[in-house]
Enzyme design. Structure first.
Site, PDB file in Angstrom:
ATOM      1  N   ASN A 118      41.368  41.863  38.788  1.00 52.55           N
ATOM      2  CA  ASN A 118      42.662  42.051  38.112  1.00 52.55           C
ATOM      3  C   ASN A 118      42.966  40.914  37.134  1.00 52.55           C
ATOM      4  O   ASN A 118      43.984  40.242  37.232  1.00 52.55           O
ATOM      5  CB  ASN A 118      43.806  42.238  39.122  1.00 52.55           C
ATOM      6  CG  ASN A 118      44.031  41.033  40.025  1.00 52.55           C
ATOM      7  OD1 ASN A 118      43.112  40.279  40.315  1.00 52.55           O
ATOM      8  ND2 ASN A 118      45.264  40.843  40.462  1.00 52.55           N
ATOM      9  N   HIS A 158      40.937  36.162  44.715  1.00 54.91           N
ATOM     10  CA  HIS A 158      41.321  36.103  43.300  1.00 54.91           C
ATOM     11  C   HIS A 158      40.931  34.734  42.750  1.00 54.91           C
ATOM     12  O   HIS A 158      41.431  33.709  43.223  1.00 54.91           O
ATOM     13  CB  HIS A 158      42.833  36.295  43.142  1.00 54.91           C
ATOM     14  CG  HIS A 158      43.300  37.628  43.622  1.00 54.91           C
ATOM     15  ND1 HIS A 158      43.358  38.737  42.806  1.00 54.91           N
ATOM     16  CD2 HIS A 158      43.703  38.049  44.849  1.00 54.91           C
ATOM     17  CE1 HIS A 158      43.782  39.785  43.510  1.00 54.91           C
ATOM     18  NE2 HIS A 158      43.994  39.387  44.745  1.00 54.91           N
ATOM     19  N   LEU A 159      40.071  34.726  41.741  1.00 56.38           N
ATOM     20  CA  LEU A 159      39.616  33.456  41.155  1.00 56.38           C
ATOM     21  C   LEU A 159      40.199  33.204  39.767  1.00 56.38           C
ATOM     22  O   LEU A 159      40.058  32.101  39.238  1.00 56.38           O
ATOM     23  CB  LEU A 159      38.086  33.428  41.047  1.00 56.38           C
ATOM     24  CG  LEU A 159      37.288  33.185  42.328  1.00 56.38           C
ATOM     25  CD1 LEU A 159      35.801  33.245  42.023  1.00 56.38           C
ATOM     26  CD2 LEU A 159      37.653  31.848  42.965  1.00 56.38           C
ATOM     27  N   ARG A 160      40.812  34.245  39.151  1.00 57.51           N
ATOM     28  CA  ARG A 160      41.320  34.132  37.771  1.00 57.51           C
ATOM     29  C   ARG A 160      40.182  33.760  36.820  1.00 57.51           C
ATOM     30  O   ARG A 160      39.025  34.050  37.086  1.00 57.51           O
ATOM     31  CB  ARG A 160      42.480  33.110  37.678  1.00 57.51           C
ATOM     32  CG  ARG A 160      43.545  33.231  38.759  1.00 57.51           C
ATOM     33  CD  ARG A 160      44.216  34.570  38.847  1.00 57.51           C
ATOM     34  NE  ARG A 160      45.366  34.525  39.752  1.00 57.51           N
ATOM     35  CZ  ARG A 160      45.817  35.579  40.417  1.00 57.51           C
ATOM     36  NH1 ARG A 160      45.234  36.768  40.311  1.00 57.51           N
ATOM     37  NH2 ARG A 160      46.872  35.467  41.191  1.00 57.51           N
ATOM     38  N   ASP A 215      42.629  37.036  50.313  1.00 65.37           N
ATOM     39  CA  ASP A 215      43.576  37.405  49.250  1.00 65.37           C
ATOM     40  C   ASP A 215      44.223  36.164  48.643  1.00 65.37           C
ATOM     41  O   ASP A 215      45.359  36.225  48.163  1.00 65.37           O
ATOM     42  CB  ASP A 215      44.636  38.394  49.750  1.00 65.37           C
ATOM     43  CG  ASP A 215      45.379  39.067  48.605  1.00 65.37           C
ATOM     44  OD1 ASP A 215      44.896  39.033  47.461  1.00 65.37           O
ATOM     45  OD2 ASP A 215      46.472  39.614  48.869  1.00 65.37           O
ATOM     46  N   HIS A 247      48.930  31.164  41.674  1.00 66.80           N
ATOM     47  CA  HIS A 247      49.937  31.276  40.603  1.00 66.80           C
ATOM     48  C   HIS A 247      50.515  29.883  40.403  1.00 66.80           C
ATOM     49  O   HIS A 247      50.669  29.134  41.378  1.00 66.80           O
ATOM     50  CB  HIS A 247      51.079  32.216  41.014  1.00 66.80           C
ATOM     51  CG  HIS A 247      50.680  33.658  41.105  1.00 66.80           C
ATOM     52  ND1 HIS A 247      50.652  34.495  40.014  1.00 66.80           N
ATOM     53  CD2 HIS A 247      50.276  34.400  42.164  1.00 66.80           C
ATOM     54  CE1 HIS A 247      50.265  35.704  40.397  1.00 66.80           C
ATOM     55  NE2 HIS A 247      50.021  35.669  41.700  1.00 66.80           N
TER      56      HIS A 247
HETATM   57  C1  NCD Z   1      47.539  39.314  44.009  1.00 64.73           C
HETATM   58  C2  NCD Z   1      47.425  38.505  42.718  1.00 64.73           C
HETATM   59  O1  NCD Z   1      48.235  37.610  42.489  1.00 64.73           O
HETATM   60  O2  NCD Z   1      46.499  38.762  41.940  1.00 64.73           O
HETATM   61  N1  NCD Z   1      48.807  39.063  44.611  1.00 64.73           N
HETATM   62  C3  NCD Z   1      49.140  39.282  45.918  1.00 64.73           C
HETATM   63  O3  NCD Z   1      50.316  39.152  46.257  1.00 64.73           O
HETATM   64  N2  NCD Z   1      48.247  39.609  46.821  1.00 64.73           N
HETATM   65  C4  NCD Z   1      47.327  40.748  43.717  1.00 64.73           C
HETATM   66  C5  NCD Z   1      47.096  41.587  44.936  1.00 64.73           C
HETATM   67  O4  NCD Z   1      46.040  41.500  45.560  1.00 64.73           O
HETATM   68  O5  NCD Z   1      47.994  42.353  45.293  1.00 64.73           O
HETATM   69 ZN    ZN Z   2      44.491  40.610  46.300  1.00 67.84          ZN
END
Ligand code: NCD
Ligand code: ZN
Length: 343
Positions: A41, A15-17, A247, A251
């Site tokens: 996402n 996830h790179l946002r 993953d 945050h």
């Molecule tokens: C991920 C996220 O923050 O985008 N969070 C996580 O707990 N893994 C979303 C995801 O991959 O479920």
């Molecule tokens: Zn993820």
């Protein structure tokens, strides 16, 4: 072993946002990994080839000058994704997979799929084009215990899915249970899984060690020790169906340390050191290179990287905080010493 030089790895789930958040975290991944499968996402999610092309450009623009890194893009599957979009994704060359989130399963999954059977026409197109389906493999039924959601997803949705589409290429993402390991081992050759550093290093006890620990909360949630041991065995077994996907999910500190804290662990800073620690714990450092650098590209039918990275056994302390937006974020094992580092 004090020093380990391996082929440069790739991260098959990241996830790179976007925007300033992207700019803050991207250098951490790019330092270790040549490529990464980029999760779609965002808010709103990456649903079309056009969305993915624009996001890819923003990622490349956010890279530090002179830093090589290839984002491998994904599309976010919704109830309305069309088979035509799959053909366009294949033609794009830069979209490598399609991501399935059950609606409401995790961070930014509100537009996810409400009923997996609604996507059968899309799965047929993906099976034909050879585009992998990446699964967040958890049911969202409120009555199913949160620790059983992966197991129930496999029984209720995944086994029927692979029997409807036996040639569909599937990655069960961030697996957390012995049940998932056994499913993948018994499935056909099109089925693989990624494993995160947190699920190799921690059982659910980490969530409650000395108090409630929000920085160990991710989805799927950490499980019992017997499951962690099964994942460690799978990752270090030399079986090409299991490969690296961090993953890493940034945050801000305040959204994790909250009365309704977000799911996600941040490992991009030190992922390879964490994996080395996990592999060394079962005396399996000799299997790290294939898990991190060979089996992923082999599954995705991409060339393996040719450069190398070097890890050394030298204790260092993970920072308490990483600068991220205005408030900072707390990396996995913040403030603790770990035995390996990448040089
Ligand atoms: C991920 C996220 O923050 O985008 N969070 C996580 O707990 N893994 C979303 C995801 O991959 O479920
Ligand atoms: Zn993820």
């Amino acid at each position: 072993m004090q020093k380990l030089t391996i082929t440069r790895p790739d991260d098959w789930h990241l996830h790179l946002r976007d925007g300033a958040a992207l700019k803050a975290v991207l250098p951490h991944s790019a330092r270790q990994f040549a490529r990464a499968i980029i999760m779609p996402n965002l808010k709103p999610p990456i649903r079309s080839v056009a969305d993915a092309a624009a996001y890819r450009d923003r990622i490349l623009a956010a890279l530090p000058v002179g830093q090589a890194f290839e984002p491998l893009m994904t599309l976010y599957l919704t109830d309305n994704t069309s088979p035509a979009e799959i053909a366009a994704a294949k033609a794009s060359k830069f979209i490598k997979a399609v991501k399935y989130y059950p609606a409401g399963a995790t961070t930014n999954s509100d537009s996810g799929v409400t009923d997996i059977r609604k996507c059968d026409r899309v799965f047929a197109a993906m099976e034909q084009e050879g585009i992998p389906l990446l699964l967040h493999g958890e049911v969202t039924d409120a009555e199913v215990d949160v620790f059983d959601r992966e197991k129930v997803f496999i029984e209720k949705h995944l086994i029927p899915l692979v029997s409807r589409f036996p040639k569909l290429r599937v990655v069960l993402e961030h697996i957390t249970t012995l049940d998932a390991v056994q499913f993948v081992l018994n499935a056909n050759r099109n089925i693989a899984a990624t494993i995160t550093p947190q699920h190799l290093l921690f059982s659910r006890n980490a969530l409650f060690k000395g108090g409630l620990r929000p920085h160990y909360y991710c989805l799927p949630i950490l499980k019992r020790e017997q499951h962690r041991l099964a994942l460690l065995q799978a990752a270090t077994s030399g079986n090409p169906k299991f490969f690296l996907g961090t993953d890493s999910a940034p945050h801000t500190r305040n959204t994790k340390e909250s009365d309704c804290g977000c799911a996600g662990c941040y490992s991009a800073l030190h992922a390879m050191a964490l994996y080395a620690e996990a592999f060394e714990s079962v005396d399996a450092l000799n299997h790290l290179e294939a898990f991190a650098s060979f089996y992923g590209p082999d599954f995705y039918r991409l060339p393996r990287n040719t450069e190398t990275i070097t890890l050394v056994k030298k204790t260092w302390r993970i920072p308490h905080e990483v600068s991220f937006l205005d408030v900072g974020l707390v990396p996995l094992k913040a403030g603790e010493e770990i035995p390996w580092q990448m040089i």
